[in-house]
Write an enzyme that holds these catalytic residues in place. Structure first.
Site, PDB file in Angstrom:
ATOM      1  N   GLU A   1       0.902  -1.276  -0.047  1.00 28.57           N
ATOM      2  CA  GLU A   1      -0.006   0.038   0.150  1.00 28.57           C
ATOM      3  C   GLU A   1       0.755   1.181  -0.006  1.00 28.57           C
ATOM      4  OE1 GLU A   1      -2.666   0.043   3.453  1.00 28.57           O
ATOM      5  OE2 GLU A   1      -3.664  -1.746   2.781  1.00 28.57           O
TER       6      GLU A   1
ATOM      7  N   ASP B   1      -5.084   9.837   9.871  1.00 28.81           N
ATOM      8  CA  ASP B   1      -3.813   9.567  10.088  1.00 28.81           C
ATOM      9  C   ASP B   1      -3.357   9.883  11.382  1.00 28.81           C
ATOM     10  OD1 ASP B   1      -3.782   8.266   7.696  1.00 28.81           O
ATOM     11  OD2 ASP B   1      -2.826  10.292   6.522  1.00 28.81           O
TER      12      ASP B   1
END
Length: 278
Positions: free
Chosen positions: A50, A61
């Site tokens: 990824e 995040d």
């Protein structure tokens, strides 16, 4: 349509083991070093790679991945350069699936149709777009499927049985189960709870279920791999990268190996899982 992702999971099923899925931010700490790291990952044992597309407002995040995105943006990383990096990776690696992970805004600005065409041409296999719910499938998910790209959806501990069918409806490739509520890198995954959650998701889909968030060690990766179809590791690899940088945040001679060595240790943990379960 059989994608590289489908092929990889079929191979792993024959081998009786789970996937080791790595996440790194594209362009971190600079485009050339990032490409060198990504090229080293298949040999280190990554089954699926990824790659994050850096974005200025990455709401899902944690601090480590946010810092990685800032380093990449400061080094001039763009959507175009991310796709070029995958194109360059594909010159020497034709079988390891690559999934782009990010947010919808940069794709929208780039142009959805152009992005899908260019991503497919670069050698991208799937997309994870964290801020597009199933209700917006016509925006990107369905066009991506038509373009031959898998669209991988996130499920979380709060995704109940009523919501799961909508989440899974147009998902392909695999399901990404986020094992903890919150941002990336914020806690350790509970492998027992994960096992129950994976079993619940599998009552709704035949797709592989990979588990991410909170996996930092080979032992943790093994525990998750024993209870799922794949262990996704991101923040730990990003931390290894950032820990190898100099005082200015630039790459050093240690950077590529710092990530590759940790990836190899984590991969060994994943690969030992099914042997332990047999």
């Amino acid at each position: 349509m059989t994608t590289r992702i489908d092929t990889r999971f079929a191979e792993l099923k024959k081998q009786g083991r789970s996937a080791f899925v790595t996440f790194l931010m594209g362009g971190d700490p600079d485009p050339a070093t990032s490409l060198a790291i990504i090229k080293a990952l298949p040999k280190a044992g990554a089954d699926i790679i990824e790659i994050g597309m850096p974005f200025t407002d990455p709401m899902a995040d944690g601090p480590a991945v946010q810092a990685a995105g800032r380093r990449a943006l400061n080094a001039g990383m763009t959507v175009t350069r991310t796709l070029q990096m995958i194109h360059d990776f594909r010159k020497g690696e034709g079988s390891t699936p690559v999934v782009l992970m990010g947010y919808y805004n940069p794709i929208y600005i780039y142009g959805v149709e152009k992005f899908l065409t260019d991503a497919k041409a670069a050698g991208v296999d799937g997309l994870i777009v964290v801020d597009l719910p199933p209700e917006e499938d016509s925006e990107l998910c369905i066009p991506a499927m038509k373009a031959g790209l898998n669209f991988i959806r996130l499920a979380t501990p709060t995704t109940d049985d009523k919501r799961l069918p909508a989440v899974l409806a147009n998902t392909s490739g695999f399901v990404y189960y986020v094992s903890i509520t919150g941002i990336t890198g914020s806690a350790a995954a509970d492998s027992t709870a994960v096992g129950a959650a994976v079993a619940r998701i599998k009552r709704h889909t035949t797709l592989p279920v990979c588990v991410g968030f909170g996996i930092r060690t080979a032992d943790a990766a093994r525990g998750i791999a024993e209870r799922s179809d794949g262990a996704v590791v991101g923040s730990a690899l990003v931390d290894a990268l950032s820990g190898s940088l100099d005082a200015e945040g630039k790459a050093t001679a240690k950077t590529v190996n710092a990530v590759a060595d940790l990836a190899a240790a984590l991969a060994a943990g994943v690969r030992s899982a099914r042997q332990a379960a047999e």
